[in-house]
Scaffold this motif. Structure first.
Motif, PDB file in Angstrom:
ATOM      1  N   UNK A  26       0.812  -1.198   0.000  1.00 54.65           N
ATOM      2  CA  UNK A  26       0.000   0.000   0.000  1.00 54.65           C
ATOM      3  C   UNK A  26       0.856   1.263   0.000  1.00 54.65           C
ATOM      4  N   UNK A  27       2.012   1.173   0.658  1.00 55.75           N
ATOM      5  CA  UNK A  27       2.878   2.345   0.706  1.00 55.75           C
ATOM      6  C   UNK A  27       3.357   2.748  -0.681  1.00 55.75           C
ATOM      7  N   UNK A  28       3.676   1.733  -1.511  1.00 56.34           N
ATOM      8  CA  UNK A  28       4.046   2.034  -2.897  1.00 56.34           C
ATOM      9  C   UNK A  28       2.889   2.731  -3.595  1.00 56.34           C
ATOM     10  N   UNK A  29       1.702   2.188  -3.339  1.00 56.01           N
ATOM     11  CA  UNK A  29       0.519   2.773  -3.960  1.00 56.01           C
ATOM     12  C   UNK A  29       0.364   4.216  -3.540  1.00 56.01           C
ATOM     13  N   UNK A  30       0.576   4.461  -2.250  1.00 55.34           N
ATOM     14  CA  UNK A  30       0.421   5.826  -1.753  1.00 55.34           C
ATOM     15  C   UNK A  30       1.420   6.754  -2.412  1.00 55.34           C
ATOM     16  N   UNK A  31       2.661   6.275  -2.513  1.00 53.71           N
ATOM     17  CA  UNK A  31       3.684   7.164  -3.083  1.00 53.71           C
ATOM     18  C   UNK A  31       3.360   7.474  -4.539  1.00 53.71           C
ATOM     19  N   UNK A  32       2.857   6.455  -5.254  1.00 53.32           N
ATOM     20  CA  UNK A  32       2.553   6.732  -6.661  1.00 53.32           C
ATOM     21  C   UNK A  32       1.316   7.616  -6.760  1.00 53.32           C
ATOM     22  N   UNK A  33       0.378   7.430  -5.844  1.00 53.79           N
ATOM     23  CA  UNK A  33      -0.816   8.279  -5.867  1.00 53.79           C
ATOM     24  C   UNK A  33      -0.423   9.729  -5.647  1.00 53.79           C
ATOM     25  N   UNK A  34       0.493   9.936  -4.699  1.00 53.50           N
ATOM     26  CA  UNK A  34       0.946  11.304  -4.427  1.00 53.50           C
ATOM     27  C   UNK A  34       1.553  11.925  -5.674  1.00 53.50           C
ATOM     28  N   UNK A  35       2.319  11.126  -6.411  1.00 55.59           N
ATOM     29  CA  UNK A  35       2.953  11.669  -7.607  1.00 55.59           C
ATOM     30  C   UNK A  35       1.945  11.903  -8.730  1.00 55.59           C
ATOM     31  N   UNK A  36       0.939  11.023  -8.779  1.00 55.95           N
ATOM     32  CA  UNK A  36      -0.078  11.211  -9.814  1.00 55.95           C
ATOM     33  C   UNK A  36      -0.867  12.481  -9.579  1.00 55.95           C
ATOM     34  N   UNK A  37      -1.103  12.766  -8.305  1.00 54.92           N
ATOM     35  CA  UNK A  37      -1.882  13.962  -7.994  1.00 54.92           C
ATOM     36  C   UNK A  37      -1.052  15.228  -8.210  1.00 54.92           C
ATOM     37  N   UNK A  38       0.267  15.111  -8.085  1.00 51.68           N
ATOM     38  CA  UNK A  38       1.122  16.276  -8.284  1.00 51.68           C
ATOM     39  C   UNK A  38       1.955  16.140  -9.545  1.00 51.68           C
TER      40      UNK A  38
END
Ligand code: ATP
Ligand code: MG
Lengths: 252, 684
Positions: B131-143
């Motif tokens: 999930x942490x990988x997912x979170x990091x990629x989500x953060x990058x997708x949003x920014x």
């Protein structure tokens, strides 16, 4: 003179639409073709210009055997036979003038016609014919914005572009209000009387037959069951053509 | 009396014979009882599932249980039950009773989904453990990387929070960092720079062709748009003559036309079954990498798709005008010009616009194999781990596709209304027409340049192209290759099945939120409506192939990642279609149920669901059909399935084997196409 001899038509699904039809039409006649729905009227009229291939029998027009013509010959014959349809068969999205001009296609060169190039005479002729059916003010509007009666008049103008010697009219007024029926048939009558064009017209209402036709034939199950003057159709004949339960109704 | 007895006897014997032969040969009893379709369907389903269990156990040891020393698959149990159900069904049919169809579906579903779960390698735990990988990629997708900030001597991506504090500081006049538009924006949208002069430049400005001149470097998204536009233009022009060859009512008018009709139809179906991206693989061998290859690939696929749609449209014209023109003595070409073409113009235009929409979507992914366009850019950013740049590309794609979608559907509606134009046209209209023509020509030249169209390349095919053609004729049908291809193909089909199911399960609840007629009066529910709708639209605007990278990062390379990517797009499309289906329901039953004093849930259960079940089913089958096509290419981005096999074979120049894969894809896609059309026809 148009001579139909022993004409048969069997559709691919086995329906026997014409069962040995023979009759004659002299030049200048207004012949009504009557009969119940499904008796073969449309089939007969379409065999005459070979929109439908008859199974056997002959159609001879001024000593030319229409049934034997092929390819280019049949198109040469067709262009002298105008046709008016029950559903008008206009190209709805094209303008009135285009629809009328398309009646000339049998006469013009293919290539220019593909680019919608028509000669000055043809355009003049189209204007004249539209005038004749009282539609000159609708020349450039789209066909589908006209009323049914107007569309049928465009259909007549299109047939006139062929400068036909015969007009085949397949129930030209069946999709119209009874009041309009007379207005359309009057044009056909005028062409017949003044232009000397032979008219073969299938009709549903006997009153119209009495009023406009010079002669009538009646079909039943693909056979001619009556041939003669419209006035000769008495009650007995009527029952024979239309069946026992039929009642005569009047049209305005 | 005697006759009656006799009948009874045959009736009795049928109730014994029908179930008996069904035991040996599934579906045969039903066929005997004159339920041919039911029989055929049951036969196919039973046999396919039996083979699937057999294959699954042999290849993956799916559902293994040990009975004593003997290992076997417990999936034989539902197969056995299904077989028994066949017998029961035949018996119940013969005595005119209803049989419990739900049970059959249940047995089939157990087999299918168990196998699909294993084959697509579903690892739910990874969704959580990583999930942490997912979170990091989500953060990058949003920014996404649209702005950069100068900090500690280097430029870094400036996300929303950075932008926010920057603008706040600016407004308040406080000192702050330097923020600039990022290089990435230049890559995507274009920038001022130097370009190589083209033939057109040399004609118009006099510089020599090939010279470096100052100009506007085209961005990847602009290139993508140009690819989509050019392909649509070319394919429409070419599809028109093809469609006449594929229209039965036209071809039956000329000698030998019916044969031409069948040949052209078959070719169109084969070409259509191969996805645009796979065409890209073939085309680059011919003309080399680049946007031009992309244009050709899109054009070929669109000709086939449009050709089919156009020809169906021609077959459905009103025959009346044709009859009338024939009656005037017009010849074949005049009939087409005056009776056929005027009738089909609006529908041809509307299909072209629809295809433009589809082509723009394909143009965003064609770069994955063909080079050129935003797809190529995305591939590069992923390779370098530049997820902020990747995110920026996705946002750009979303904006462009949503725009295209809106424009295309607006124009389509207007064209299909087909209002008669006001005639005759005045001077102003002539001027306007000329302005349109000039703009159109300029756009054409620009797109031609951007996509680097080079017709000479068509006649100078790449070195291995001849070999490719030869190898495709003599494809590799040896057992090991067939085994691999079959394995990957089954994976692909099951991926599509899982994705459709998952997408639909998620979409159903959301689709109720996105149906306008169900949203309440409050502001809150109106907001929910808009948010759900926008979510559908945004998610739908990005092709599954572009999503794969996210899931590869999250759950690892393989069929699971591909399945998840497909599920996202399925979710969005199904959600949109479902919510529209709900919007189209009849309001009467809702009123009636409301009048009984039912609450909202009860109203949905009793008044809405019964009305939408059939359209829902139809959309699901449709979506499965789309997903199978998509699943064949999902492997190009690491999503597993047949696409991976295909690109490996192509990459290592093993064209024999690649040919096998393509043949397999054609067969499976065509079969599924046929089956889905038949099913929809039967049930919906
Ligand atoms: N294309 C066709 N294929 C098969 N059967 C046909 C076809 N066209 C007409 N028929 C059949 O041939 C018979 C004669 O049809 P036809 O259309 O000539 O009758 P009609 O007298 O014009 O009838 P209506 O008044 O309804 O127009 C009917 O039984 C009809 O069902
Ligand atoms: Mg008729």
């Amino acid at each position: 003179m148009l001579k139909v001899e022993n004409l048969f038509k069997t559709y691919p699904n086995g329906t026997q639409a014409l069962n040995g039809v023979s009759f004659q039409v002299d030049d200048g006649e207004f012949l009504a073709v009557i009969g119940l729905s499904g008796s073969g009227k449309s089939t007969l009229l379409r065999c005459i210009n070979r929109l439908i291939e008859p199974t056997s029998g002959k159609i001879i027009w001024n000593d030319v055997d229409i049934t034997a013509a092929s390819g280019k010959d049949i198109r040469m014959i067709r262009r002298q036979i105008g046709m008016v349809f029950q559903q008008f068969n206009l190209v709805k999205r094209s303008s009135v003038i285009t629809n009328v001009l398309s009646g000339r296609l049998g006469y013009v060169e293919t290539l220019p016609s593909l680019f919608h190039i028509f000669s000055r005479e043809d355009r003049e002729r189209a204007r004249k014919n539209l005038n004749m059916v009282d539609l000159e003010d609708k020349t450039y509007v789209r066909a589908d914005s006209l009323s049914g009666g107007q569309q049928q008049r465009v259909g007549i103008a299109r047939a006139l572009m062929q400068e036909p010697k015969i007009i085949l009219a397949d129930e030209p007024v069946a999709s119209l209000d009874p009041v309009l029926a007379h207005s359309i048939l009057k044009y056909l009558e005028q062409l017949n009387k003044e232009g000397g064009i032979t008219v073969l017209c299938s009709l549903h209402f006997l009153d119209l037959v009495h009023r406009y036709a010079t002669r009538a034939i009646a079909l039943k199950d693909g056979k001619v069951v009556f041939e003669g003057l419209p006035s000769e159709i008495d009650n007995k004949q009527f029952k024979e053509i239309y069946g026992k339960e039929a009642e005569r109704i009047e049209v305005v | 009396m005697k006759l009656n007895l006799n009948q009874n006897k045959t009736g009795k014997s049928l109730t014994i014979i029908a179930p008996l032969i069904t035991l040996l040969f599934p579906g045969s009893g039903q066929m005997l009882l004159k339920r041919t379709w039911r029989g055929i369907t049951l036969f196919i389903i039973t046999i396919v599932l039996t083979c699937l269990v057999f294959w699954g156990y042999n290849t993956y040891k799916i559902a293994e249980v040990n009975i004593g020393k003997l290992g076997t698959s417990w999936l034989w149990l539902p197969i056995f039950l299904l077989w028994l159900w066949n017998v029961l069904d035949a018996y119940l049919l013969s005595v005119h009773k209803k049989s419990p169809v739900v049970l059959a579906f249940l047995f089939a579903a157990v087999v299918l989904y168990t196998t699909a779960w294993m084959v697509t390698d579903v690892k739910l735990d990874r969704l959580v453990t990583r999930l942490n990988d997912a979170k990091s990629i989500a953060a990058r997708l949003i920014n996404p990387d649209f702005f950069q900030v100068h900090k500690d001597g280097e430029y870094r991506t400036c996300g929303w929070d950075c932008l926010w504090s920057y603008s706040k500081a600016k407004i308040q006049g406080e000192p702050t960092y330097v923020v600039r538009i990022s290089e990435n924006v230049g890559d995507i949208f274009g920038r001022k720079g130097t370009i190589t002069a083209t033939q057109w430049d040399s004609w118009f400005t006099g510089v020599r062709k090939g010279e470096r001149i100052e100009g506007f470097e085209t961005g990847k998204i602009v290139e993508t748009i140009a690819i989509g536009v050019m392909a649509t233009l070319f394919s429409t022009i070419l599809a028109i003559p093809v469609s006449f060859l594929a229209a039965r009512n036209i071809m039956s008018r000329i000698h030998g036309g019916t044969i031409v009709y069948y040949v052209v139809r078959t070719i169109l179906n084969i070409v259509r079954a191969v996805d645009t991206v796979i065409w890209g693989l073939l085309i680059i061998v011919w003309v080399g990498l680049g946007s031009f290859a992309g244009v050709i690939a899109l054009t070929i696929h669109s000709i086939a798709a449009l050709g089919k749609l156009f020809s169906e449209e021609i077959e459905h014209i009103d025959p009346g005008p044709v009859e009338a023109i024939v009656a005037t003595g017009g010849n074949f070409f005049q009939v087409i010009r005056y009776a056929v073409i005027p009738q089909v113009i609006p529908s041809f235009l509307s299909y072209t616009l629809l295809r433009w929409d589809i082509n723009m979507r394909s143009a965003t992914v064609i770069g994955f194999v063909a080079g050129g366009g935003i797809g190529f850019f995305v591939l590069e950013t992923i390779r370098q781990g530049g997820y902020e740049q990747y995110a920026a590309a996705l946002w750009a794609v979303a904006v462009v596709i949503i725009l295209v979608d809106t424009i295309s559907s607006k124009w389509r509606n207007r064209i299909l209304e087909d209002k008669p134009k006001a005639l005759p046209n005045g001077k102003w209209q002539t001027i306007r027409t000329w302005i349109y023509i000039i703009i159109g020509c300029a756009a054409f030249i620009y797109c031609w340049n951007v996509t680097k169209i080079n017709l000479q390349n068509l006649f100078a095919p790449g070195p291995t192209f001849g070999r490719l053609l030869r190898d495709f004729v003599s494809i590799d049908l040896t057992k090991p290759v067939l085994n691999i291809v079959a394995k990957q193909m089954i994976t692909t089909v099951l991926q599509a099945l899982m994705a459709t199911t998952l997408g639909a399960l998620l979409a159903i609840p959301f689709s109720f939120l996105a149906a306008k007629n169900l949203t309440g009066k409050s502001h809150f529910s109106a907001w929910i409506f808009y948010i759900t709708r926008s979510m559908f639209n945004i998610l739908r605007s990005i092709e599954a192939l572009l999503y794969v990278a996210i899931f590869v990062y999250w759950v690892g390379i393989g069929p699971f990642a591909g399945m998840m990517a497909l599920a996202i797009t399925s979710f969005a499309l199904i959600g949109k279609l479902f919510s529209e289906a709900i919007e189209n329901i009849d309001f009467g039953p809702i009123e009636a149920v409301n009048a009984t004093g039912a609450n909202k849930m009860q109203m949905i259960m009793y008044a809405i669901i019964p009305q939408v079940v059939l359209p829902f089913l139809s959309f699901l089958i449709y979506q499965w059909d789309i997903n199978i096509r998509m699943a064949t290419i999902i492997g190009f981005a690491g999503g597993g399935g047949i696409g991976l096999t295909l690109s490996t074979y192509f990459g290592s120049l093993q064209y024999h084997k690649a040919g096998t894969v393509v043949a397999m894809i054609v067969i499976v896609v065509a079969l599924m196409d046929f089956a889905s059309a038949k099913i929809r026809e039967k049930f919906v």
